[in-house]
Design an enzyme around this catalytic site. Sequence first.
Site, PDB file in Angstrom:
ATOM      1  N   HIS A  16      30.994 -24.060 -16.066  1.00 50.99           N
ATOM      2  CA  HIS A  16      30.121 -24.447 -14.953  1.00 50.99           C
ATOM      3  C   HIS A  16      30.850 -24.249 -13.621  1.00 50.99           C
ATOM      4  CE1 HIS A  16      28.243 -27.461 -18.002  1.00 50.99           C
ATOM      5  NE2 HIS A  16      27.402 -26.445 -17.876  1.00 50.99           N
ATOM      6  N   LYS A  40      17.929 -33.891 -24.393  1.00 49.74           N
ATOM      7  CA  LYS A  40      19.347 -34.168 -24.645  1.00 49.74           C
ATOM      8  C   LYS A  40      19.671 -35.623 -24.325  1.00 49.74           C
ATOM      9  CE  LYS A  40      21.089 -29.520 -23.495  1.00 49.74           C
ATOM     10  NZ  LYS A  40      21.915 -28.749 -22.536  1.00 49.74           N
ATOM     11  N   ARG A  89      25.832 -17.034 -20.832  1.00 48.26           N
ATOM     12  CA  ARG A  89      26.956 -16.751 -21.735  1.00 48.26           C
ATOM     13  C   ARG A  89      26.590 -15.716 -22.779  1.00 48.26           C
ATOM     14  NH1 ARG A  89      27.623 -23.008 -23.156  1.00 48.26           N
ATOM     15  NH2 ARG A  89      25.387 -22.595 -23.123  1.00 48.26           N
ATOM     16  N   SER A 126      29.455 -27.966 -23.034  1.00 53.15           N
ATOM     17  CA  SER A 126      29.682 -29.416 -22.960  1.00 53.15           C
ATOM     18  C   SER A 126      29.592 -30.014 -24.361  1.00 53.15           C
ATOM     19  CB  SER A 126      28.627 -30.074 -22.061  1.00 53.15           C
ATOM     20  OG  SER A 126      28.620 -29.491 -20.788  1.00 53.15           O
TER      21      SER A 126
HETATM   22  O1  PNS Z   1      22.176 -27.960 -18.674  1.00 52.98           O
HETATM   23  P1  PNS Z   1      20.807 -27.839 -19.283  1.00 52.98           P
HETATM   24  O2  PNS Z   1      20.453 -29.068 -20.076  1.00 52.98           O
HETATM   25  O3  PNS Z   1      20.630 -26.584 -20.070  1.00 52.98           O
HETATM   26  O4  PNS Z   1      19.808 -27.744 -18.048  1.00 52.98           O
HETATM   27  C1  PNS Z   1      18.418 -27.745 -18.244  1.00 52.98           C
HETATM   28  C2  PNS Z   1      17.742 -28.302 -17.008  1.00 52.98           C
HETATM   29  C3  PNS Z   1      18.238 -29.716 -16.761  1.00 52.98           C
HETATM   30  C4  PNS Z   1      18.065 -27.426 -15.809  1.00 52.98           C
HETATM   31  C5  PNS Z   1      16.225 -28.309 -17.278  1.00 52.98           C
HETATM   32  O5  PNS Z   1      15.947 -29.103 -18.401  1.00 52.98           O
HETATM   33  C6  PNS Z   1      15.448 -28.831 -16.063  1.00 52.98           C
HETATM   34  O6  PNS Z   1      15.239 -28.101 -15.113  1.00 52.98           O
HETATM   35  N1  PNS Z   1      15.039 -30.129 -16.120  1.00 52.98           N
HETATM   36  C7  PNS Z   1      14.346 -30.769 -15.033  1.00 52.98           C
HETATM   37  C8  PNS Z   1      12.872 -30.993 -15.394  1.00 52.98           C
HETATM   38  C9  PNS Z   1      12.112 -29.706 -15.214  1.00 52.98           C
HETATM   39  O7  PNS Z   1      11.959 -29.199 -14.125  1.00 52.98           O
HETATM   40  N2  PNS Z   1      11.599 -29.170 -16.342  1.00 52.98           N
HETATM   41  C10 PNS Z   1      10.866 -27.915 -16.353  1.00 52.98           C
HETATM   42  C11 PNS Z   1      11.815 -26.727 -16.502  1.00 52.98           C
HETATM   43  S1  PNS Z   1      10.961 -25.193 -16.417  1.00 52.98           S
END
Ligand code: PNS
Length: 156
Positions: A16, A40, A89, A126
Amino acid sequence: MHAVCPGSFDPVTMGHLNIFERAAAQFDQVTVLVTFNPNKSGMFSSEERMELIRQSVAHLDNVMVDSWSGLLVDYCTAHGVTALVKGLRSALDYEYELPMAQMNKRLSGVDTFFLMTDPELGYISSTLCKEVARYGGDIDGLLPPPVVAAIRAKVS
Ligand code: PNS
Protein backbone atom coordinates in the site's frame (compact mmCIF):
# COMPACT_ATOMS: atom_id res chain seq x y z
CA MET A 1 -5.33 17.38 -8.86
CA HIS A 2 -6.58 15.55 -5.78
CA ALA A 3 -6.68 11.72 -5.70
CA VAL A 4 -8.05 9.29 -3.15
CA CYS A 5 -6.43 5.92 -2.32
CA PRO A 6 -9.29 3.97 -0.74
CA GLY A 7 -9.12 0.65 1.09
CA SER A 8 -9.67 -1.31 4.26
CA PHE A 9 -5.98 -1.08 5.25
CA ASP A 10 -6.34 -3.62 8.06
CA PRO A 11 -3.47 -2.89 8.39
CA VAL A 12 -1.51 -0.85 5.83
CA THR A 13 1.32 -2.84 4.16
CA MET A 14 4.53 -1.95 2.32
CA GLY A 15 2.58 -2.66 -0.88
CA HIS A 16 0.00 0.00 0.00
CA LEU A 17 2.72 2.45 1.05
CA ASN A 18 4.47 2.01 -2.30
CA ILE A 19 1.23 2.94 -4.08
CA PHE A 20 0.74 6.02 -1.84
CA GLU A 21 4.30 7.17 -2.61
CA ARG A 22 3.81 6.75 -6.36
CA ALA A 23 0.38 8.45 -6.25
CA ALA A 24 1.90 11.33 -4.26
CA ALA A 25 4.49 11.79 -7.02
CA GLN A 26 1.78 12.06 -9.71
CA PHE A 27 -1.01 14.02 -7.98
CA ASP A 28 -0.89 17.38 -6.14
CA GLN A 29 -2.77 16.00 -3.16
CA VAL A 30 -3.54 12.45 -2.05
CA THR A 31 -5.99 11.33 0.62
CA VAL A 32 -5.60 7.81 1.95
CA LEU A 33 -9.17 6.91 2.86
CA VAL A 34 -9.93 4.14 5.32
CA THR A 35 -13.21 2.84 3.96
CA PHE A 36 -15.59 0.25 5.32
CA ASN A 37 -15.71 -3.08 3.45
CA PRO A 38 -18.88 -4.91 4.60
CA ASN A 39 -17.35 -8.27 3.55
CA LYS A 40 -14.33 -8.05 5.85
CA SER A 41 -14.03 -8.13 9.63
CA GLY A 42 -11.00 -6.43 11.08
CA MET A 43 -8.07 -6.76 13.46
CA PHE A 44 -7.69 -2.97 13.86
CA SER A 45 -10.31 -0.27 14.53
CA SER A 46 -10.75 2.50 12.01
CA GLU A 47 -8.89 4.90 14.35
CA GLU A 48 -5.98 2.46 14.75
CA ARG A 49 -5.74 1.95 10.97
CA MET A 50 -5.68 5.71 10.41
CA GLU A 51 -3.00 6.26 13.04
CA LEU A 52 -0.79 3.51 11.57
CA ILE A 53 -1.17 5.04 8.10
CA ARG A 54 -0.38 8.52 9.47
CA GLN A 55 2.84 7.21 10.98
CA SER A 56 3.72 5.41 7.72
CA VAL A 57 3.18 8.44 5.43
CA ALA A 58 4.81 11.05 7.71
CA HIS A 59 7.54 11.57 5.06
CA LEU A 60 4.98 12.48 2.35
CA ASP A 61 4.00 16.17 2.54
CA ASN A 62 1.01 15.99 0.19
CA VAL A 63 -0.64 12.90 1.73
CA MET A 64 -3.38 13.08 4.34
CA VAL A 65 -5.46 10.39 6.01
CA ASP A 66 -9.22 10.28 6.49
CA SER A 67 -11.97 7.70 7.02
CA TRP A 68 -15.46 7.19 5.61
CA SER A 69 -18.23 4.74 6.37
CA GLY A 70 -20.54 5.55 3.46
CA LEU A 71 -20.30 5.09 -0.29
CA LEU A 72 -16.86 5.95 -1.59
CA VAL A 73 -18.30 8.07 -4.39
CA ASP A 74 -20.20 10.22 -1.88
CA TYR A 75 -16.90 11.11 -0.19
CA CYS A 76 -15.43 11.93 -3.61
CA THR A 77 -18.35 14.17 -4.56
CA ALA A 78 -18.28 15.96 -1.18
CA HIS A 79 -14.55 16.66 -1.56
CA GLY A 80 -14.43 17.40 -5.31
CA VAL A 81 -12.31 14.28 -5.98
CA THR A 82 -12.44 12.82 -9.50
CA ALA A 83 -9.56 10.31 -9.29
CA LEU A 84 -9.12 7.10 -7.31
CA VAL A 85 -5.73 5.35 -7.25
CA LYS A 86 -5.31 1.65 -6.50
CA GLY A 87 -2.62 -0.98 -6.87
CA LEU A 88 -2.98 -4.09 -9.01
CA ARG A 89 -0.98 -7.15 -7.95
CA SER A 90 -2.46 -9.75 -10.26
CA ALA A 91 -5.31 -10.79 -12.55
CA LEU A 92 -7.21 -11.71 -9.38
CA ASP A 93 -7.03 -8.08 -8.22
CA TYR A 94 -8.10 -6.98 -11.69
CA GLU A 95 -11.23 -9.17 -11.58
CA TYR A 96 -12.08 -7.77 -8.12
CA GLU A 97 -11.34 -4.14 -8.96
CA LEU A 98 -12.87 -3.84 -12.45
CA PRO A 99 -16.55 -3.98 -11.39
CA MET A 100 -15.90 -1.55 -8.51
CA ALA A 101 -14.15 0.87 -10.86
CA GLN A 102 -17.00 0.62 -13.36
CA MET A 103 -19.64 1.00 -10.64
CA ASN A 104 -17.91 4.05 -9.17
CA LYS A 105 -17.62 5.55 -12.66
CA ARG A 106 -21.32 5.02 -13.26
CA LEU A 107 -22.34 6.37 -9.85
CA SER A 108 -20.38 9.60 -9.93
CA GLY A 109 -18.07 9.82 -12.95
CA VAL A 110 -14.96 9.25 -10.81
CA ASP A 111 -12.13 7.51 -12.69
CA THR A 112 -9.91 4.81 -11.17
CA PHE A 113 -6.20 4.84 -11.99
CA PHE A 114 -4.37 1.54 -11.46
CA LEU A 115 -0.69 1.33 -10.63
CA MET A 116 1.02 -2.01 -11.22
CA THR A 117 2.49 -3.32 -7.98
CA ASP A 118 6.27 -3.49 -7.86
CA PRO A 119 7.18 -7.17 -8.40
CA GLU A 120 8.98 -7.56 -5.07
CA LEU A 121 5.80 -6.45 -3.23
CA GLY A 122 3.30 -8.46 -5.28
CA TYR A 123 2.70 -11.26 -2.77
CA ILE A 124 2.04 -9.00 0.24
CA SER A 125 -1.50 -8.70 1.57
CA SER A 126 -2.88 -7.52 4.91
CA THR A 127 -4.70 -10.85 5.30
CA LEU A 128 -1.59 -12.97 4.73
CA CYS A 129 0.55 -10.81 7.03
CA LYS A 130 -2.00 -11.13 9.84
CA GLU A 131 -2.14 -14.90 9.35
CA VAL A 132 1.66 -15.29 9.39
CA ALA A 133 1.86 -13.07 12.50
CA ARG A 134 -0.84 -15.08 14.31
CA TYR A 135 1.32 -18.21 13.93
CA GLY A 136 4.44 -16.37 15.06
CA GLY A 137 6.03 -16.07 11.60
CA ASP A 138 8.41 -13.31 10.50
CA ILE A 139 6.61 -10.24 9.10
CA ASP A 140 9.58 -7.83 9.19
CA GLY A 141 9.90 -5.83 5.98
CA LEU A 142 6.38 -6.65 4.80
CA LEU A 143 4.75 -3.84 6.76
CA PRO A 144 5.92 -0.39 7.90
CA PRO A 145 7.78 -0.79 11.24
CA PRO A 146 5.00 0.75 13.43
CA VAL A 147 2.56 -1.73 11.88
CA VAL A 148 4.84 -4.71 12.60
CA ALA A 149 4.93 -3.61 16.26
CA ALA A 150 1.15 -3.10 16.37
CA ILE A 151 0.38 -6.56 14.92
CA ARG A 152 2.82 -8.22 17.31
CA ALA A 153 1.07 -6.45 20.22
CA LYS A 154 -2.35 -7.68 18.98
CA VAL A 155 -1.36 -11.31 18.59
CA SER A 156 0.83 -11.66 21.67
O1 PNS B 1 -8.99 -2.84 0.71
P1 PNS B 1 -10.28 -3.35 0.15
O2 PNS B 1 -11.11 -4.01 1.22
O3 PNS B 1 -10.09 -4.22 -1.04
O4 PNS B 1 -11.07 -2.06 -0.35
C1 PNS B 1 -12.38 -2.15 -0.82
C2 PNS B 1 -13.09 -0.83 -0.60
C3 PNS B 1 -13.08 -0.50 0.89
C4 PNS B 1 -12.37 0.27 -1.37
C5 PNS B 1 -14.53 -0.99 -1.11
O5 PNS B 1 -15.17 -2.02 -0.40
C6 PNS B 1 -15.32 0.32 -0.95
O6 PNS B 1 -15.17 1.22 -1.76
N1 PNS B 1 -16.15 0.40 0.12
C7 PNS B 1 -16.92 1.58 0.43
C8 PNS B 1 -18.40 1.35 0.14
C9 PNS B 1 -18.66 1.48 -1.34
O7 PNS B 1 -18.52 2.53 -1.92
N2 PNS B 1 -19.06 0.35 -1.96
C10 PNS B 1 -19.32 0.29 -3.39
C11 PNS B 1 -18.04 -0.03 -4.16
S1 PNS B 1 -18.30 -0.01 -5.90
